[in-house]
Design a protein around this motif. Structure first.
Motif, PDB file in Angstrom:
ATOM      1  N   ARG A   1       2.117  24.443  33.757  1.00  0.00           N
ATOM      2  CA  ARG A   1       3.550  24.299  34.050  1.00  0.00           C
ATOM      3  C   ARG A   1       4.268  25.638  33.953  1.00  0.00           C
ATOM      4  N   LYS A   2       3.990  26.384  32.865  1.00  0.00           N
ATOM      5  CA  LYS A   2       4.661  27.680  32.687  1.00  0.00           C
ATOM      6  C   LYS A   2       4.232  28.656  33.775  1.00  0.00           C
ATOM      7  N   TRP A   3       2.951  28.649  34.102  1.00  0.00           N
ATOM      8  CA  TRP A   3       2.470  29.594  35.112  1.00  0.00           C
ATOM      9  C   TRP A   3       3.075  29.290  36.482  1.00  0.00           C
ATOM     10  N   GLN A   4       3.215  28.014  36.798  1.00  0.00           N
ATOM     11  CA  GLN A   4       3.819  27.659  38.081  1.00  0.00           C
ATOM     12  C   GLN A   4       5.287  28.068  38.130  1.00  0.00           C
ATOM     13  N   GLU A   5       5.985  27.968  36.964  1.00  0.00           N
ATOM     14  CA  GLU A   5       7.364  28.446  36.926  1.00  0.00           C
ATOM     15  C   GLU A   5       7.413  29.959  37.126  1.00  0.00           C
ATOM     16  N   ASP A   6       6.470  30.677  36.466  1.00  0.00           N
ATOM     17  CA  ASP A   6       6.421  32.131  36.652  1.00  0.00           C
ATOM     18  C   ASP A   6       6.105  32.483  38.102  1.00  0.00           C
ATOM     19  N   LEU A   7       5.205  31.718  38.713  1.00  0.00           N
ATOM     20  CA  LEU A   7       4.864  31.959  40.113  1.00  0.00           C
ATOM     21  C   LEU A   7       6.078  31.723  41.009  1.00  0.00           C
ATOM     22  N   SER A   8       6.811  30.642  40.738  1.00  0.00           N
ATOM     23  CA  SER A   8       8.021  30.367  41.527  1.00  0.00           C
ATOM     24  C   SER A   8       9.044  31.483  41.350  1.00  0.00           C
ATOM     25  N   GLU A   9       9.168  31.999  40.115  1.00  0.00           N
ATOM     26  CA  GLU A   9      10.096  33.099  39.861  1.00  0.00           C
ATOM     27  C   GLU A   9       9.657  34.360  40.613  1.00  0.00           C
ATOM     28  N   ALA A  10       8.333  34.608  40.637  1.00  0.00           N
ATOM     29  CA  ALA A  10       7.829  35.768  41.370  1.00  0.00           C
ATOM     30  C   ALA A  10       8.133  35.638  42.858  1.00  0.00           C
ATOM     31  N   VAL A  11       7.974  34.437  43.400  1.00  0.00           N
ATOM     32  CA  VAL A  11       8.282  34.207  44.816  1.00  0.00           C
ATOM     33  C   VAL A  11       9.767  34.432  45.074  1.00  0.00           C
ATOM     34  N   ALA A  12      10.610  33.964  44.137  1.00  0.00           N
ATOM     35  CA  ALA A  12      12.055  34.155  44.302  1.00  0.00           C
ATOM     36  C   ALA A  12      12.407  35.644  44.276  1.00  0.00           C
ATOM     37  N   GLN A  13      11.779  36.402  43.366  1.00  0.00           N
ATOM     38  CA  GLN A  13      12.030  37.833  43.295  1.00  0.00           C
ATOM     39  C   GLN A  13      11.549  38.538  44.568  1.00  0.00           C
ATOM     40  N   PHE A  14      10.427  38.048  45.095  1.00  0.00           N
ATOM     41  CA  PHE A  14       9.943  38.600  46.356  1.00  0.00           C
ATOM     42  C   PHE A  14      10.977  38.393  47.465  1.00  0.00           C
ATOM     43  N   GLY A  15      11.599  37.202  47.473  1.00  0.00           N
ATOM     44  CA  GLY A  15      12.607  36.923  48.483  1.00  0.00           C
ATOM     45  C   GLY A  15      13.804  37.830  48.364  1.00  0.00           C
ATOM     46  N   LEU A  16      14.111  38.285  47.134  1.00  0.00           N
ATOM     47  CA  LEU A  16      15.269  39.157  46.933  1.00  0.00           C
ATOM     48  C   LEU A  16      14.940  40.621  47.206  1.00  0.00           C
ATOM     49  N   HIS A  17      13.768  41.036  46.739  1.00  0.00           N
ATOM     50  CA  HIS A  17      13.463  42.474  46.781  1.00  0.00           C
ATOM     51  C   HIS A  17      12.334  42.830  47.748  1.00  0.00           C
ATOM     52  N   ARG A  18      11.702  41.839  48.345  1.00  0.00           N
ATOM     53  CA  ARG A  18      10.632  42.063  49.327  1.00  0.00           C
ATOM     54  C   ARG A  18       9.516  42.917  48.735  1.00  0.00           C
ATOM     55  N   GLY A  19       9.135  42.656  47.476  1.00  0.00           N
ATOM     56  CA  GLY A  19       7.994  43.334  46.877  1.00  0.00           C
ATOM     57  C   GLY A  19       6.726  42.598  47.255  1.00  0.00           C
ATOM     58  N   CYS A  20       5.676  42.823  46.499  1.00  0.00           N
ATOM     59  CA  CYS A  20       4.453  42.074  46.755  1.00  0.00           C
ATOM     60  C   CYS A  20       3.745  41.838  45.432  1.00  0.00           C
ATOM     61  N   PHE A  21       2.966  40.789  45.379  1.00  0.00           N
ATOM     62  CA  PHE A  21       2.204  40.452  44.181  1.00  0.00           C
ATOM     63  C   PHE A  21       0.979  39.658  44.612  1.00  0.00           C
ATOM     64  N   ALA A  22       0.094  39.432  43.646  1.00  0.00           N
ATOM     65  CA  ALA A  22      -1.154  38.724  43.967  1.00  0.00           C
ATOM     66  C   ALA A  22      -1.384  37.604  42.969  1.00  0.00           C
ATOM     67  N   VAL A  23      -2.079  36.575  43.427  1.00  0.00           N
ATOM     68  CA  VAL A  23      -2.468  35.433  42.602  1.00  0.00           C
ATOM     69  C   VAL A  23      -3.990  35.390  42.544  1.00  0.00           C
ATOM     70  N   MET A  24      -4.517  35.335  41.322  1.00  0.00           N
ATOM     71  CA  MET A  24      -5.954  35.174  41.131  1.00  0.00           C
ATOM     72  C   MET A  24      -6.222  33.834  40.456  1.00  0.00           C
TER      73      MET A  24
END
Length: 816
Positions: free
Chosen positions: A393-416
């Protein structure tokens, strides 16, 4: 000289008795006031009561004296009259002082009664002596009057301070009755004392009538004054009672409010208009951490500094709104004088009196425990119990937050997504206790591998972990990180007195290259992870678009495989095992095949892992075992030759309960003799030496043979090999493949053959495909071989024609 006793004016006698009754009643009423008065007011009430009582007794005495008619004019010595009044008041004061204590014993009551009687007697006889007439007294009657005074005094005090304190009901009527009795006793004492007096006279006063008239008028005047005084006293007492009752109610309310104020669990701090502390309750003292005396007069700003309050920028606005009468509430974290950090919910409001603001109060609620519970609940909701890592649950929230930050700043990240290969085997063989410890060790290894990358690790469940790698989409960096994780996980794990080895499969998805939605990224990483597992595990793979097609194909294959057994799509193929010296068949191995109705023959490398994944490997293994035993029994009945059949056992089958009994039933059902069944197990099944030994001993007791398949590729300790009831070692094809060109592989094979000979174990090599490989194995004295060089796995009918039938013909020719 003559003696006379005189006569009495009965109306004045009656008035004197009424005065005595009123004085007694007033005194009894005042007695209750004295008993209930606070210590600082008790002396004033005693003084006032003794004055009323003394004046009443004196007035009754004086009117009684004026009621006496003597045949002469009587004058009084004013000095002695005042002394008699003082004696009455003083006696009453001492008596009331002694008897007004909260508890009064009989000794104190008697002493108080003696003092009161002394005051009354002194008043009476000093007042008699104030009459400027010679008087002779009868000692006996005087003694009687003193006794009456003493009895009356003790009775009066007992009624006033003991009886009425114990008997609360009908107090007014009881006081009135007591007043009548006390009035009669006091009057009785007076007139008894008067009867003891004999007045000496020489001649009769010829103007007695006028004297009696003036004396009567004086008596009425005294009576009127006395009634007025006693009446005003009673009115004053009633008014005082009402004020006292009101004050008592106010004090009671104050006591209630103070009790509630002091017992409140919330801290209350009161502030003046200039925001200085005017008071605080014990809970506020506990919260602030210091005594009230140190805070009174302190300004609010100083208080906030003392409490080390973490002030917010909005505090000034909050106070401004509170000044306007709007109740404000906020939460703050403070560190009090004792150094304790507390979470507080603070309420601030103005105190109004009518329409005017007279101050302000702060309510402090300690919510530290509440916050701790919330943190604990949040921890339980977002933290994995076993490893302490963030959960799914916590990881999915962090993932959703990372996606939201990507939408704001157009950065990039990876999921393993990472899965531990062969974890189920360790968990099943060693038990959940060791399985849990293993997962803790794995999580520590992964954290060690990613500690310099800033990546976030979570446990999704079971042996599945997820890693969020922020601010990077470099494949080289991600590959290096994945390789380090794989390397760390490959290191041995010391569990249950020996080392165990596992590997990891990692799938990687990059945002935005492989998707921008959380579910999409996680699914793509899963796909990549399953693909690396399919390809042999122990590695990593980036997501590719064609994996979606493979997933769809896999799901379709899974649905089809669930119907393969019921619809008879599975069949057994057999590969002969031959003697290396002459190529003669000495046994066969049963190998399962899936003949898909649309896709044709599907490789075991595809559907056997699928069966393990969807928990059908047990049912598949059981079907293979039954079919192989029936087929071999049929060949034996058809003339042989009498050779064994080898069947692979899965890990799930090996650890199932009552495996020996289950195999015994299959042998009985098929009719196959136990010595013709060769069960092949792998080294990985024997990680729990104690349990594996017990299982193997029970199987060996049935008479079946045990072969160790893929020998040399597992991680078992060779020191335990001698303890297992193993009959044959099977050299894995990975050592045979390059035996003609690799000196290392040839040395390993030679070592295994030599070790088997010394342990008196049979040895067989699989995967023989060329004559060169066969020649080397013959040279190393490997007597049994299996591989495509002699035959690939073939259906039962074909192996019957190719291998079994010729051997039967040779047997017939030999007998003829």
């Amino acid at each position: 000289m003559m003696h006379t006793h005189g006569t009495y004016d009965l109306s004045l006698v009656l008035l004197s008795y009424i005065i005595a009754v009123m004085a007694s009643y007033t005194t009894l009423d005042l007695a209750g006031r004295i008993s209930s008065a606070s210590s600082r007011h008790r002396t004033w009430w005693i003084g006032f009561s003794s004055a009323i009582m003394g004046m009443g007794i004196w007035s009754m005495h004086f009117v009684g004296m004026l009621a006496l008619r003597l045949p002469m004019s009587v004058r009084y010595d004013n000095r002695l009259v005042f002394i008699s009044v003082f004696a009455a008041i003083a006696g009453c004061f001492v008596a009331l002082f002694l008897s007004s204590k909260p508890t009064i014993g009989y000794r104190r009551l008697l002493l108080a009664g003696c003092c009161l009687a002394a005051g009354i007697c002194a008043m009476h006889y000093i007042g008699m002596d104030a009459m400027m007439i010679p008087i002779d007294y009868s000692p006996a009657i005087v003694a009687l009057s003193v006794a009456i005074a003493l009895i009356a005094s003790v009775a009066a005090l007992w009624l006033g301070f003991v009886y009425h304190r114990q008997q609360k009901r009908y107090a007014v009527f009881k006081k009135l009755g007591s007043g009548l009795i006390m009035g009669a006793a006091v009057a009785g004492m007076h007139y008894t004392g008067m009867s003891a007096a004999a007045f000496r006279t020489h001649h009769m006063d010829m103007h007695a009538t006028d004297m009696f008239a003036s004396q009567r008028l004086l008596a009425y005047g005294v009576v009127s004054g006395t009634f007025l005084t006693l009446g005003l006293s009673l009115v004053g007492i009633v008014i005082a009672k009402r004020f006292a009752a009101k004050q008592s109610r106010i004090e009671e309310s104050q006591n209630w409010y103070k009790a509630i104020y002091d017992s409140m669990s919330d801290g209350i701090i009161t502030l003046s208009l200039d925001r200085k502390v005017t008071g605080l309750n014990p809970s506020a003292e506990r919260i602030v951490g210091t005594a009230q005396s140190a805070l009174i007069g302190m300004s609010l700003e100083e208080l906030l500094r003392v409490a080390n309050a973490m002030r917010t920028e909005e505090l000034a606005r909050i106070l401004e709104l509170a000044d306007r009468g709007e109740r404000q509430q906020y939460e703050a974290v403070v560190r009090n004088v004792k150094g304790q950090q507390l979470d507080l919910r603070v309420s601030i409001a103005s105190v109004l009196s009518g329409d005017d603001t007279v101050g302000m109060y702060m309510k402090l609620r300690d919510i530290t425990e509440e916050k701790n519970k919330e943190a604990h609940i949040r921890k339980m909701a977002y933290e994995d119990d076993l490893t302490g890592l963030p959960n799914r649950r916590k990881w999915q929230e962090d993932l959703s937050e990372a996606v939201a930050q990507f939408g704001l700043h157009r950065g990039c990240f990876a999921v393993m997504v990472l899965d531990i290969d062969r974890f189920k085997l360790i968990n099943d063989s060693l038990g959940h206790q060791y399985g849990d410890q293993f997962l803790k060790d794995v999580s520590e290894r992964i954290q060690l591998a990613i500690e310099d990358s800033g990546a976030q690790l979570a446990r999704l469940g079971g042996d599945e972990f997820a890693i969020l790698v922020m601010n990077t989409c470099s494949r080289d960096s991600l590959s290096a990180l994945a390789e380090e994780i794989v390397h760390q996980i490959q290191r041995p794990y010391p569990l249950h007195h020996q080392d165990y080895y596992v590997t990891a499969s990692i799938g990687i998805a990059i945002c935005p290259e492989h998707g921008e939605a959380p579910d999409q990224l996680l699914r793509h990483a899963d796909l990549a992870m399953y693909e690396i597992k399919r390809q042999g595990k122990n590695g990593y793979r980036f997501y590719q678009a064609d994996l979606d097609d493979k997933l769809a194909e896999k799901l379709e294959l899974e649905r089809d495989f669930r119907q393969a057994l019921p619809q008879g799509e599975l069949e057994l193929y057999y590969q002969p095992q031959v003697r290396s010296s002459d190529g003669r068949m000495i046994g066969v191995e049963a190998l399962v095949r899936w003949n898909h109705p649309r896709k044709g023959m599907i490789s075991p490398g595809i559907f056997i892992p699928l069966a393990e994944e969807i928990a059908l490997i047990g049912a598949l293994g059981d079907w293979v075992l039954r079919a192989a035993c029936r087929q071999m029994r049929e060949w034996h009945l058809n003339g042989g030759p009498l050779v064994p059949i080898s069947v692979n056992l899965s890990s799930q089958q090996f650890y199932q309960q009552d495996l020996d009994e289950h195999i015994s039933r299959i042998l009985q059902e098929s009719g196959l003799a136990p010595q013709y069944l060769d069960l092949e197990i792998t080294e990985s099944m024997m990680m729990d030496v104690e349990m594996s030994t017990q299982i193997l001993n029970r199987l060996s007791a049935l008479g079946v043979r045990i072969s160790l398949d893929d020998f040399g590729t597992g991680y078992s300790s060779l020191s335990y090999l001698k303890h297992f009831p193993i009959h044959k070692l099977k050299i894995d094809r990975s050592f045979i493949r390059d035996i003609t060109v690799s000196e290392s592989d040839r040395a390993i094979v030679a070592t295994i053959i030599s070790m088997a000979e010394h342990l008196k174990l049979d040895i067989i090599a699989e995967g023989i495909e060329t004559k060169e490989q066969l020649d080397i194995l013959r040279a190393e004295s490997c007597r049994e071989i299996q591989g495509y060089y002699f035959s690939k796995p073939i259906p039962a009918g074909e192996i019957e024609r190719t291998f079994f039938a010729p051997l039967r013909d040779d047997s017939v020719e030999a007998r003829s």
